[in-house]
Write a protein that holds these residues in place. Structure first.
Motif, PDB file in Angstrom:
ATOM      1  N   THR A   1       0.870  -1.167   0.000  1.00  0.00           N
ATOM      2  CA  THR A   1       0.000   0.000   0.000  1.00  0.00           C
ATOM      3  C   THR A   1       0.907   1.217   0.000  1.00  0.00           C
ATOM      4  O   THR A   1       2.135   1.087   0.030  1.00  0.00           O
ATOM      5  CB  THR A   1      -0.954  -0.006   1.213  1.00  0.00           C
ATOM      6  N   LEU A   2       0.343   2.400  -0.041  1.00  0.00           N
ATOM      7  CA  LEU A   2       1.153   3.610   0.032  1.00  0.00           C
ATOM      8  C   LEU A   2       1.625   3.783   1.472  1.00  0.00           C
ATOM      9  O   LEU A   2       0.817   4.031   2.373  1.00  0.00           O
ATOM     10  CB  LEU A   2       0.329   4.816  -0.419  1.00  0.00           C
TER      11      LEU A   2
ATOM     12  N   ASP B   1       0.587   6.585   3.792  1.00  0.00           N
ATOM     13  CA  ASP B   1      -0.800   6.633   4.264  1.00  0.00           C
ATOM     14  C   ASP B   1      -1.062   5.685   5.423  1.00  0.00           C
ATOM     15  O   ASP B   1      -2.209   5.555   5.865  1.00  0.00           O
ATOM     16  CB  ASP B   1      -1.757   6.293   3.114  1.00  0.00           C
TER      17      ASP B   1
ATOM     18  N   THR C   1      -5.138  13.109   5.083  1.00  0.00           N
ATOM     19  CA  THR C   1      -4.229  13.090   3.932  1.00  0.00           C
ATOM     20  C   THR C   1      -4.713  14.060   2.862  1.00  0.00           C
ATOM     21  O   THR C   1      -4.747  13.734   1.673  1.00  0.00           O
ATOM     22  CB  THR C   1      -4.121  11.664   3.356  1.00  0.00           C
TER      23      THR C   1
ATOM     24  N   ALA D   1       5.530   7.571  -6.468  1.00  0.00           N
ATOM     25  CA  ALA D   1       4.155   7.515  -5.973  1.00  0.00           C
ATOM     26  C   ALA D   1       3.553   8.901  -6.001  1.00  0.00           C
ATOM     27  O   ALA D   1       4.263   9.910  -5.831  1.00  0.00           O
ATOM     28  CB  ALA D   1       4.115   6.953  -4.552  1.00  0.00           C
TER      29      ALA D   1
ATOM     30  N   ARG E   1      -0.219  10.986  -4.659  1.00  0.00           N
ATOM     31  CA  ARG E   1      -1.462  10.895  -3.911  1.00  0.00           C
ATOM     32  C   ARG E   1      -2.079  12.281  -3.822  1.00  0.00           C
ATOM     33  O   ARG E   1      -1.365  13.282  -3.659  1.00  0.00           O
ATOM     34  CB  ARG E   1      -1.219  10.334  -2.513  1.00  0.00           C
ATOM     35  N   TYR E   2      -3.407  12.322  -3.924  1.00  0.00           N
ATOM     36  CA  TYR E   2      -4.091  13.601  -3.783  1.00  0.00           C
ATOM     37  C   TYR E   2      -5.351  13.391  -2.953  1.00  0.00           C
ATOM     38  O   TYR E   2      -6.134  12.469  -3.202  1.00  0.00           O
ATOM     39  CB  TYR E   2      -4.466  14.184  -5.147  1.00  0.00           C
ATOM     40  N   GLY E   3      -5.535  14.255  -1.940  1.00  0.00           N
ATOM     41  CA  GLY E   3      -6.704  14.185  -1.081  1.00  0.00           C
ATOM     42  C   GLY E   3      -7.484  15.473  -1.116  1.00  0.00           C
ATOM     43  O   GLY E   3      -6.900  16.569  -1.180  1.00  0.00           O
TER      44      GLY E   3
ATOM     45  N   ARG F   1      -9.279  10.421  -0.948  1.00  0.00           N
ATOM     46  CA  ARG F   1      -7.939  10.477  -1.530  1.00  0.00           C
ATOM     47  C   ARG F   1      -7.833   9.400  -2.601  1.00  0.00           C
ATOM     48  O   ARG F   1      -8.491   8.363  -2.534  1.00  0.00           O
ATOM     49  CB  ARG F   1      -6.851  10.274  -0.476  1.00  0.00           C
TER      50      ARG F   1
ATOM     51  N   TRP G   1      -4.588   7.484  -5.030  1.00  0.00           N
ATOM     52  CA  TRP G   1      -3.143   7.352  -5.051  1.00  0.00           C
ATOM     53  C   TRP G   1      -2.720   6.273  -6.054  1.00  0.00           C
ATOM     54  O   TRP G   1      -3.522   5.416  -6.447  1.00  0.00           O
ATOM     55  CB  TRP G   1      -2.594   7.002  -3.665  1.00  0.00           C
TER      56      TRP G   1
ATOM     57  N   LYS H   1       1.179   4.083  -7.238  1.00  0.00           N
ATOM     58  CA  LYS H   1       2.611   3.923  -7.026  1.00  0.00           C
ATOM     59  C   LYS H   1       3.149   2.866  -7.978  1.00  0.00           C
ATOM     60  O   LYS H   1       2.421   1.980  -8.439  1.00  0.00           O
ATOM     61  CB  LYS H   1       2.915   3.545  -5.573  1.00  0.00           C
TER      62      LYS H   1
ATOM     63  N   ASP I   1      -8.390  -0.982  -4.008  1.00  0.00           N
ATOM     64  CA  ASP I   1      -7.219  -0.788  -4.856  1.00  0.00           C
ATOM     65  C   ASP I   1      -7.136  -1.871  -5.919  1.00  0.00           C
ATOM     66  O   ASP I   1      -7.844  -2.881  -5.878  1.00  0.00           O
ATOM     67  CB  ASP I   1      -5.925  -0.720  -4.034  1.00  0.00           C
TER      68      ASP I   1
END
Length: 657
Positions: A137-138, A141, A175, A192, A194-196, A206, A208, A210, A253
C-alpha cells in the motif's frame, strides 16, 4: 484482472520533477510528531480484544510501529518494515520472496501469521499464508502497524497462531492535499502520487498510485540473477460522517505484481459503517470483496488460480453490567477458487466453493480496586475442511501502579488446512542421470488429502511493562508454546508406474505427524534521553523442540528447528541533528540457521534526511552497509532459489503540498 503502470512510470517520475518547482505554503504540511514514551503508552490499540485500549494496558506482547517509525526507517516495503518489530524473524530469500514469522516455523510459505490491512485478512487459502511480494500500500498513508507476538485467535480466528499483524491506514481527512515521492537507487527505483480533497461537507477522499522496480539480487556464487520484481498499485479511500453518530468508510485498490514467478494481479473494495448508540454502545459492519489471479510455473508445470472472496462481519460493543465491557460479533467468509492446471500440475477438484462461519465474544471484567482485570474470550468457527473449531483465551492483567503492568495469558489457536494441502496434485519433471533406476526415470508426485486435521497450539504467556521515568521504558514477554498435529509431508516407498509411461514414482502426501514446543523471551528497552534522541534496543531468544511421530517419513520435519534463528537483536537510534537534518540507524543481529548451513550475520541500515523546505524532504538511504552481500535464508520446501542480498544505496525525494 491486470493493471500495469509500465508505460506510466515515466509520467509519475516526471510529475515529481514538475511539482518540485511549485511554490507552496509552508503551513500546508502536516508535521509528523515524535511521540514521547508517555504518549506511546497512552496510544490506543485494538488488536488484542478488538476494542480500543491503551498500549500499556494490553495483556499481550503488543508492539506498534507508528507513522514516524515508518517515515524515518527509509524502508520501501511492508516486509522491510516488519524488520523493526522485536522478535520477528524477517529473512529475504531473493528480490521478491520473503520468509517472515515469529516464535518459530518460518519459511517462504509460513502459515501461522495472520496479516490484515484495516481488519481485512490478506492471507491466501491456497497455502494459509501471505504472498509478501504482492502485499503493498502507500506507506505514507499508514497510520500505524499493530503487531501481536503470540496467538490472537480468540479475536481474529484461524491462522492467528504465532502472531497477528494489522496495518491501519489513515482516514482520508488526514491526507488532504498532494504528495509526490520518488526513489532512485542502484538496485531499485519507483515513484508515488497521492491527492486528497474534501467530499461534500462531511467527507474527504484520496486517490493514489505507485510504481516500483527492483533489480535481481545476485545469485549465490554469481553476479547475475533472474528474480527481478515489478509492482504497480492504485487505490482510493473515502470517509464520511453521515450523522453525528454514523460514519462510513470506503476503500479499494488494484494491483499487479510480476516477480518472474509468480505473477499476481487483482483488486479489492471494502465498506465499513460505524454507529454510536445513545447508551454509548457501538456497532460496526464491514463488507469486502476481493478478486485475485495467480500464475506460477511454466510450460508443462504452469498452474493458475482465480480466487474470489466475499467477507462480512458485524461487531457490537456494550456494557451489560457494572465492571463488564463486552464485545461480540458474527462473521461470514465465502471463497470461490478455480485452478487451471497443466500436464504435470493441477487440482482435484479443479473448482471449489467453500465458506467460513464465525462468532466471537470478549468480556473484560474489572476486578479488585480497578487494578486487576480479567479478559475472557473465544472465537468459534465452522469451516468446510475440519468442521467446528473453538479458540478460547484467558488474559489477566495487574496494574499495581500507573507505571507498572504485569500480565499473563493462556490461549488456544488453530491453523486450518489450506486448499493446497487438500486438492493440489502435481508431478515433477523427470530426474535423469544418477536419479534413474534400472533405466527408468524417477519422478516425485504430490497428492492432496481430505484427512488433514487442523494444527493446534496451546500457548502460555507472561509479560512485564515498566516505565520508571518519562525517558525510560522496559517491556519483557515470556512464552511457552505447545503444538500438536503439525503438518508433515509423508513420502511413500518408491513404486513402479506404467501410466502414462514406465517410471518410478515417489508420492508425497500431507499429514499431521509432528508435534513440538517452542519457548523463549523478548526484551525491549526504550530510552529517550532528550526530545531529539530516540534509542531502542531489543533481544529475542527462542528454542524449538520437535518430535516427529515414529510413522513419519518426512525428512524435513525435525529440520524445521534449524530454519529459525535462536537469537536475534536490534539497536535503533534516531537523532535530530538540527531542525532540518535527521539521522536514523538500525543495526540488527540474526543468529545462524544450522539446517541451511548459514552463518549468523550483522546488518546495518541508515537514513540521513534533510528537510530542504517545510514541504520538501531529501533522504539518503543505505541498506546492508556492513557487507557487499549476505544470504538470509536457504532452500526451503517449494520456495525459490535463495540469492545473495546485496548492499544498496538510494536517494528518496518527497514533496507534500
Amino acid at each position: 484482472m491486470r493493471i500495469s503502470f509500465h508505460h506510466g512510470r515515466h509520467a509519475v517520475l516526471a510529475a515529481c520533477g514538475a511539482l518540485l518547482s511549485l511554490t507552496v505554503a509552508a503551513d500546508s504540511l502536516t508535521t509528523l510528531k515524535r511521540l514521547s514514551l508517555e504518549e506511546l503508552a497512552d496510544l490506543e490499540v485494538s488488536i488484542v480484544s478488538r476494542r480500543p485500549e491503551r498500549l500499556a494496558d494490553s495483556a499481550a506482547a503488543v508492539y506498534v510501529l507508528t507513522a514516524e517509525d515508518i517515515r524515518r526507517s527509509g524502508y520501501t516495503s511492508i516486509p522491510e518494515l516488519l524488520r523493526l518489530v522485536p522478535g520477528f524473524a524477517v529473512a529475504r530469500i531473493d528480490t521478491a520472496e520473503w520468509a517472515i514469522g515469529t516464535r518459530g516455523f518460518n519459511g517462504r510459505f509460513a502459515n501461522k501469521l495472520l496479516v490484515m490491512i484495516d481488519g481485512r485478512s490478506v492471507y491466501t487459502p491456497l497455502f494459509s499464508g501471505v504472498f509478501w511480494e504482492a502485499f503493498d500500500t502507500l506507506l505514507e498513508d499508514i497510520e500505524r502497524i499493530e503487531v501481536i507476538r503470540g496467538p490472537g485467535a480468540s479475536s481474529w480466528g484461524s491462522n492467528a497462531v504465532n502472531g497477528v499483524v494489522n496495518i491501519i491506514t489513515k482516514r482520508a481527512s488526514e491526507t488532504q492535499g498532494g504528495l509526490v515521492s520518488g526513489t532512485w537507487g542502484d538496485r531499485q527505483h519507483g515513484g508515488a502520487v497521492r491527492y486528497g480533497t474534501s467530499a461534500g461537507e462531511r467527507g474527504a477522499m484520496r486517490i493514489w498510485a505507485k510504481y516500483h522496480e527492483s533489480l535481481p539480487e545476485p545469485a549465490i556464487g554469481s553476479q547475475d540473477g533472474d528474480d527481478d520484481l515489478t509492482r504497480s498499485r492504485a487505490g482510493f479511500r473515502g470517509d464520511w460522517d453521515l450523522t453525528p453518530v454514523d460514519s462510513l468508510s470506503a476503500q479499494g485498490d488494484l494491483q499487479s505484481t510480476d516477480s518472474d514467478d509468480p505473477t499476481l494481479d487483482g483488486g479489492d473494495v471494502m465498506l465499513q459503517w460505524d454507529h454510536v448508540r445513545p447508551s454509548g454502545a457501538t456497532d460496526s459492519l464491514r463488507l469486502s470483496y476481493e478478486r485475485g489471479r495467480l500464475e506460477t510455473g511454466a510450460g508443462s508445470e504452469l498452474i493458475s488460480e482465480d480466487l474470489d472472496t466475499i467477507d462480512t462481519e458485524y461487531r457490537h460493543r456494550f456494557v451489560p453490567w457494572d465492571r463488564h465491557d463486552l464485545n461480540w460479533g458474527l462473521g461470514y467468509r465465502w471463497y470461490r477458487s478455480r485452478i487451471q492446471g497443466s500436464a504435470l500440475n493441477g487440482a482435484d477438484p479443479a473448482n471449489r466453493v467453500f465458506d467460513l462461519f464465525s462468532t466471537f465474544v470478549q468480556d473484560e471484567i474489572t476486578l479488585l480496586d480497578a487494578r486487576w482485570y480479567l479478559t475472557l474470550g473465544a472465537k468459534i468457527e465452522h469451516n468446510d475442511f475440519t468442521g467446528w473449531e473453538i479458540q478460547p483465551s484467558v488474559r489477566l492483567r495487574w496494574t499495581p501502579q500507573p507505571s507498572t503492568t504485569l500480565w499473563g495469558a493462556i490461549s488456544r489457536a488453530v491453523r486450518t488446512p489450506s486448499r493446497g494441502e487438500l486438492d493440489l496434485v502435481g508431478e515433477s519433471a523427470e530426474l535423469s542421470g544418477e536419479s534413474s533406476a534400472y533405466g527408468l526415470p524417477v519422478v516425485y508426485r504430490t497428492t492432496g488429502t481430505s484427512a488433514m486435521e487442523s494444527e493446534t497450539l496451546i500457548a502460555y504467556e507472561a509479560g512485564y511493562r515498566w516505565r520508571p521515568s518519562a525517558h525510560l521504558g522496559l517491556d519483557v514477554a515470556l512464552f511457552y508454546n505447545d503444538y500438536d498435529e503439525l503438518r508433515t509431508l509423508e513420502l511413500s516407498a518408491i513404486a513402479l508406474s506404467t501410466t502414462p509411461y514406465p517410471r518410478w514414482v515417489v508420492s508425497a502426501t500431507p499429514d499431521n505427524l509432528l508435534k513440538g514446543q517452542t519457548y523463549g523471551a523478548d526484551v525491549v528497552v526504550d530510552w529517550r534521553p532528550t526530545a531529539s534522541w530516540k534509542l531502542q534496543a531489543w533481544y529475542s531468544i527462542l528454542r524449538m523442540q520437535l518430535q516427529p511421530d515414529a510413522r513419519s517419513t518426512d525428512v524435513d520435519a525435525s529440520a524445521l528447528a534449524g530454519r529459525y534463528p535462536q537469537q536475534q537483536a536490534g539497536l535503533r537510534a534516531g537523532v535530530d541533528l538540527s531542525q532540518r537534518l535527521a539521522l536514523d540507524v538500525y543495526a540488527r543481529f540474526v543468529d545462524q540457521l544450522p539446517d541451511f548451513d548459514l552463518d549468523a550475520y550483522l546488518a546495518l541500515d541508515a537514513r540521513l534526511a534533510w528537510r530542504l523546505r517545510p514541504q520538501v524532504t531529501l533522504a539518503l538511504v543505505g541498506r546492508n552497509l556492513l557487507d557487499p552481500t549476505h544470504v538470509e535464508y536457504g532452500q526451503g520446501t517449494l520456495s525459490g532459489t535463495p540469492h545473495e542480498i546485496a548492499r544498496e544505496v538510494m536517494v528518496r525525494l518527497e514533496l507534500q503540498y
